[in-house]
Design an enzyme around this catalytic site. Structure first.
Site, PDB file in Angstrom:
ATOM      1  N   HIS A 124      -0.190  71.634  32.855  1.00 39.47           N
ATOM      2  CA  HIS A 124       0.615  72.584  33.635  1.00 39.47           C
ATOM      3  C   HIS A 124       2.069  72.490  33.151  1.00 39.47           C
ATOM      4  O   HIS A 124       2.505  71.420  32.707  1.00 39.47           O
ATOM      5  CB  HIS A 124       0.516  72.162  35.099  1.00 39.47           C
ATOM      6  N   ASP A 201      -1.457  63.414  36.605  1.00 42.21           N
ATOM      7  CA  ASP A 201      -1.104  64.570  37.431  1.00 42.21           C
ATOM      8  C   ASP A 201      -2.315  64.851  38.321  1.00 42.21           C
ATOM      9  O   ASP A 201      -3.335  65.364  37.852  1.00 42.21           O
ATOM     10  CB  ASP A 201      -0.781  65.757  36.515  1.00 42.21           C
ATOM     11  N   GLN A 204      -4.608  68.696  41.128  1.00 44.31           N
ATOM     12  CA  GLN A 204      -5.908  69.343  41.346  1.00 44.31           C
ATOM     13  C   GLN A 204      -7.027  68.351  41.626  1.00 44.31           C
ATOM     14  O   GLN A 204      -8.167  68.779  41.866  1.00 44.31           O
ATOM     15  CB  GLN A 204      -6.284  70.213  40.134  1.00 44.31           C
ATOM     16  N   LYS A 227      -1.874  71.811  48.363  1.00 46.79           N
ATOM     17  CA  LYS A 227      -3.163  72.094  47.729  1.00 46.79           C
ATOM     18  C   LYS A 227      -4.304  71.360  48.413  1.00 46.79           C
ATOM     19  O   LYS A 227      -5.455  71.442  47.992  1.00 46.79           O
ATOM     20  CB  LYS A 227      -3.116  71.704  46.255  1.00 46.79           C
ATOM     21  N   CYS A 367       0.599  79.001  34.750  1.00 44.15           N
ATOM     22  CA  CYS A 367       1.598  77.982  34.378  1.00 44.15           C
ATOM     23  C   CYS A 367       1.077  77.081  33.271  1.00 44.15           C
ATOM     24  O   CYS A 367       1.378  75.880  33.234  1.00 44.15           O
ATOM     25  CB  CYS A 367       2.042  77.135  35.574  1.00 44.15           C
TER      26      CYS A 367
END
Ligand code: PMP
Length: 410
Positions: A124, A201, A204, A227, A367
């Site tokens: 991202h 990261d 997600q 999220k 993104c």
């Protein structure tokens, strides 16, 4: 087959009863942001109704209530991620701020000219741009793990890419654009072997995989509350204690200090040292309510539900002529995200037509412009699932896509 009682789950998400274009909302843009259950909405409202004051400061009842709720929220969210010591959890505004904090607080003090930062081509923008900035400032070099045609990281090059020059590796756990689940624990082990610091990261993965964060073997893990059924404007940075201790203070100000003189200061203990200023108290309270909610529903059951929706969506979407579905073919290697293109219909046109049918998807570069370039597509359309989605909504998506195809003369 799903063990979730989705009808009951949907009852606690008021927004799912909205009509869009006069049709029932079919919300399939969960990788961008998720909807909120009443448990979260009420926790935030009740905080402002009954407990609102600044934290860690006042010697009065409301400040004590706010402080208890805020500190308790940190303990809950830490426990959700398998973190025993909640001082290892630093509040941020979200994944983007967590990565920027690391780039500036770690990168600018630990990187020298010639050092290397290893990323991947499917990151991202928030896991690319901060490292570009820090590389420009320090003279460090960026290197990238490539992907195969299914959008999976090509780990065959890891031996060449990971050397004693590699000081930092930062990789997404799950690709927001393709849904690929990356073997971050394996990469962390390889990073450790060359003495590099590893960042995951988790934007997600936090919402969708039951992650025991410390067991990934990384040094840092960042995530966003919005999220995972929580509010916007709150997220977290987990770090192993020694890794957090190695960060220079990021923002200076109230709450992050021990003693302040006119010319110099000493700093507070973790996590406060990295949290200057009045925090997002209601956000932390709301996020803790979200983690309580997800735990009560059952994270393994949520994952199984998303996997079954994904399998059904791919089966149904594959019936549509001229449909190209991107990402790993083996569904166990992906999360509940379907990125696709339909004939040569522009994804923005697709999303607009779907919106007129009440179906919300994302279209664009997600993104991840370098990933789109690497895949040779300008943009894709993306449907992404969460615990409240149903097979009937997959059918609505497929019907709307068929309609779009007809409209465009296919
Ligand atoms: N990384 C990934 C993989 C993401 O999906 C996102 C959100 N789309 C981010 C980072 C940035 O998260 P936020 O905008 O919440 O800071």
């Amino acid at each position: 087959a799903s063990s979730l009682d989705v009808a009951r789950i949907r009852e606690v998400f008021p927004i799912l009863s909205e009509l869009v274009s006069g049709k029932p909302l079919v919300y399939l843009d969960n990788a961008a942001s998720t909807q909120k259950p009443v448990q979260v909405i009420d926790a935030i409202a009740n905080h402002y109704r009954r407990s609102n004051a600044n934290v860690h400061r006042g010697i009065h009842e409301l400040s004590n209530r706010a402080t208890d709720a805020y500190d308790g929220a940190r303990d809950k969210v830490a426990a959700f991620f398998g973190v025993a010591d909640s001082a290892e959890l630093v509040w941020t505004r979200g994944t983007t701020e967590g990565l920027n904090l690391l780039a500036h607080a770690w990168g600018t003090t630990h990187l020298r000219a010639g050092d290397e930062i290893l990323l991947s081509v499917l990151e991202h923008h928030s896991n690319l741009v901060p490292w570009q900035m820090v590389a420009q400032r320090t003279g460090a070099k960026l290197r990238f793990i490539d992907i195969d045609e299914q959008g999976r990281l090509d780990l065959s090059t890891l031996d060449d890419l990971l050397t004693e020059r590699t000081k930092l590796v930062s990789i997404t756990h799950v690709s927001n654009a393709l849904g690929t689940v990356n073997p971050v624990a394996l990469i962390a082990e390889r990073a450790r072997a060359v003495g590099a610091v590893m960042i995951v990261d988790g934007a997600q993965s936090a919402p969708h995989l039951p992650v025991d964060v410390p067991s990934l073997g990384a040094d840092f893990y960042v995530f966003s509350g919005h999220k995972m059924c929580g509010p916007t404007g709150i997220g977290g940075l987990w770090g192993r204690r020694e890794a957090l201790e190695s960060l220079a203070p990021f923002h200076g100000g109230g709450d992050m200090i021990e003693f302040v003189e006119l010319e110099s200061s000493t700093y507070a203990q973790l996590p406060h040292r990295l949290e200057a200023g009045t925090p997002n108290i209601a956000g932390a309270v709301g996020l803790a309510a979200a983690t309580d909610y997800l735990t009560a529903v059952g994270r393994e059951a949520i994952l199984a539900h998303e996997r079954s929706l994904l399998a059904y969506a791919i089966e149904r979407m594959s019936e549509i002529p001229d449909m190209t579905i991107l990402g790993p073919r083996d569904l166990s290697e992906r999360s509940g995200v379907v990125s696709f293109t339909l004939a040569d219909i522009h994804p923005h046109d697709l999303a607009t037509i779907l919106d007129s049918e009440g179906v919300a998807i994302r279209a664009g570069h997600h993104c991840t412009q370098p990933l789109m370039k690497r895949l040779g597509v300008g943009s894709t359309a993306r449907a992404s699932f969460y615990l409240y989605n149903t097979p009937g909504e997959v059918d609505a998506l497929v019907d709307a896509l068929q309609k779009a195809r007809t409209l465009f003369g296919y």
